[in-house]
Design a protein around this motif. Structure first.
Motif, short mmCIF file in Angstrom:
data_model
loop_
_atom_site.label_atom_id
_atom_site.label_comp_id
_atom_site.label_asym_id
_atom_site.label_seq_id
_atom_site.Cartn_x
_atom_site.Cartn_y
_atom_site.Cartn_z
N MET A 24 48.65 32.94 38.55
CA MET A 24 47.01 32.83 39.37
C MET A 24 46.13 32.95 38.28
SD MET A 24 47.94 33.24 43.41
CE MET A 24 49.22 34.94 43.55
N ARG A 25 46.15 33.30 37.17
CA ARG A 25 45.26 34.01 36.61
C ARG A 25 44.32 35.36 36.91
NH1 ARG A 25 47.93 30.38 34.17
NH2 ARG A 25 47.16 28.65 32.81
N VAL A 26 44.51 35.67 38.01
CA VAL A 26 43.88 36.48 38.70
C VAL A 26 43.36 37.75 37.84
CG1 VAL A 26 44.31 39.31 40.16
CG2 VAL A 26 45.57 36.81 40.39
N ASP A 27 43.80 37.68 36.54
CA ASP A 27 42.99 38.64 35.37
C ASP A 27 42.36 37.92 34.30
OD1 ASP A 27 45.57 37.24 34.34
OD2 ASP A 27 45.60 38.07 32.44
N LYS A 28 42.17 36.83 34.74
CA LYS A 28 40.81 35.88 33.79
C LYS A 28 39.83 35.85 35.29
CE LYS A 28 43.90 35.08 30.33
NZ LYS A 28 45.55 35.02 30.29
N PRO A 29 39.04 36.32 35.42
CA PRO A 29 38.40 35.77 36.98
C PRO A 29 37.18 35.37 36.73
CG PRO A 29 37.87 38.51 36.28
CD PRO A 29 38.61 38.11 35.28
N THR A 30 37.04 34.80 35.53
CA THR A 30 35.99 34.08 35.05
C THR A 30 35.75 32.10 35.62
OG1 THR A 30 36.11 34.13 32.99
CG2 THR A 30 34.44 32.30 32.81
N GLY A 31 36.99 31.87 35.64
CA GLY A 31 37.36 30.90 36.39
C GLY A 31 37.03 30.89 37.51
N PHE A 32 37.29 31.26 38.15
CA PHE A 32 37.05 31.44 40.26
C PHE A 32 35.04 31.35 39.93
CE2 PHE A 32 38.16 35.86 40.65
CZ PHE A 32 37.38 36.64 40.91
N TRP A 33 34.31 32.44 39.28
CA TRP A 33 32.97 32.78 38.89
C TRP A 33 32.46 31.06 38.58
CZ3 TRP A 33 31.91 36.31 41.92
CH2 TRP A 33 32.16 37.51 42.26
N LEU A 34 33.11 30.16 38.25
CA LEU A 34 32.48 29.57 37.66
C LEU A 34 32.77 27.76 39.18
CD1 LEU A 34 34.00 28.66 33.96
CD2 LEU A 34 32.02 29.03 34.43
N LEU A 35 33.85 28.70 39.86
CA LEU A 35 34.10 27.88 40.42
C LEU A 35 32.98 27.96 42.10
CD1 LEU A 35 35.53 25.02 41.57
CD2 LEU A 35 37.26 26.73 42.46
N ARG A 66 40.78 27.56 42.67
CA ARG A 66 40.90 28.17 41.19
C ARG A 66 42.70 28.53 41.24
NH1 ARG A 66 41.45 32.16 37.02
NH2 ARG A 66 41.02 31.29 35.23
N ALA A 67 43.04 29.86 41.89
CA ALA A 67 44.57 29.82 41.40
C ALA A 67 44.70 28.58 41.93
CB ALA A 67 44.64 31.18 42.29
N ALA A 68 45.41 27.97 43.21
CA ALA A 68 46.32 26.93 42.97
C ALA A 68 45.86 25.32 41.69
CB ALA A 68 45.11 25.79 44.04
N GLY A 69 44.38 25.56 41.41
CA GLY A 69 44.28 24.97 40.12
C GLY A 69 45.07 25.01 39.22
N CYS A 70 45.43 26.83 38.52
CA CYS A 70 46.26 27.10 37.56
C CYS A 70 47.69 27.03 37.84
CB CYS A 70 45.26 28.84 37.21
SG CYS A 70 44.43 29.10 36.83
N ILE A 71 47.53 27.00 38.66
CA ILE A 71 49.79 26.54 39.20
C ILE A 71 49.74 25.37 39.23
CG2 ILE A 71 51.31 26.52 41.31
CD1 ILE A 71 50.05 29.19 42.50
#
Length: 169
Positions: A24-35, A66-71
């Protein structure tokens, strides 16, 4: 930060969760901030509304989607990821998680996001269902265009419509 925490992880439960958090890329929070930012700004700029509650809903929704999109991305690219140095250690590409576990995690994340959308006006739920094909299409954009990030940017910026519709309906 998850990789740095591996030394501190002594709990068997955390060791089990680690590949799922990486998926889910929890270690890379930039993606959910951008969302989140387009949705959050739309909530704050709308003329009325319960902005604290809506902002929290938009943030949690952004994290889930964002986690769903990563999956979705990893399910689509799992064979290709296994051949690329930068991505070969991802949980699906490396075999750390079975494919069906990723599908279950995706279903759970989408159910959570749907629950949030149901808390908002009906048009938000309609927009959410219209956004799903864009989320699913992103991994394929890497194969048909030189600018897949432009498509991803359009998808991420749907959050502005989510935020505005949540306030204005």
């Amino acid at each position: 930060w998850i990789r740095q925490m591996e030394f501190a992880i002594s709990s068997p439960m955390l060791r089990i969760l680690h590949p799922y958090l990486a998926l889910m890329r929890v270690d890379k929070p930039t993606g959910f901030w951008l969302l989140f930012f387009p949705a959050g700004w739309a909530v704050l700029l709308a003329p009325a509304g319960d902005w604290p509650r809506l902002s929290v809903l938009m943030l949690v929704g952004a994290i889930l989607m964002r986690a769903a999109g990563c999956i979705v991305n990893d399910l689509t690219d799992r064979k290709l990821d296994a051949q690329v140095e930068r991505t070969r250690h991802r949980p699906l590409a490396s075999g750390a998680i079975p494919q069906w576990h990723a599908w279950v995690a995706l279903a759970v994340l989408l159910a959570g996001a749907c629950t949030i959308a149901l808390e908002l006006p009906g048009r938000v739920l309609l927009l959410a269902f219209l956004a799903l094909p864009m989320i699913a299409a992103y991994p394929w954009m890497k194969r048909i265009t030189w600018w897949p990030q432009a498509f991803l940017g359009l998808t991420f910026n749907l959050g502005a419509l989510f935020g505005w519709l949540a306030v204005e309906n």
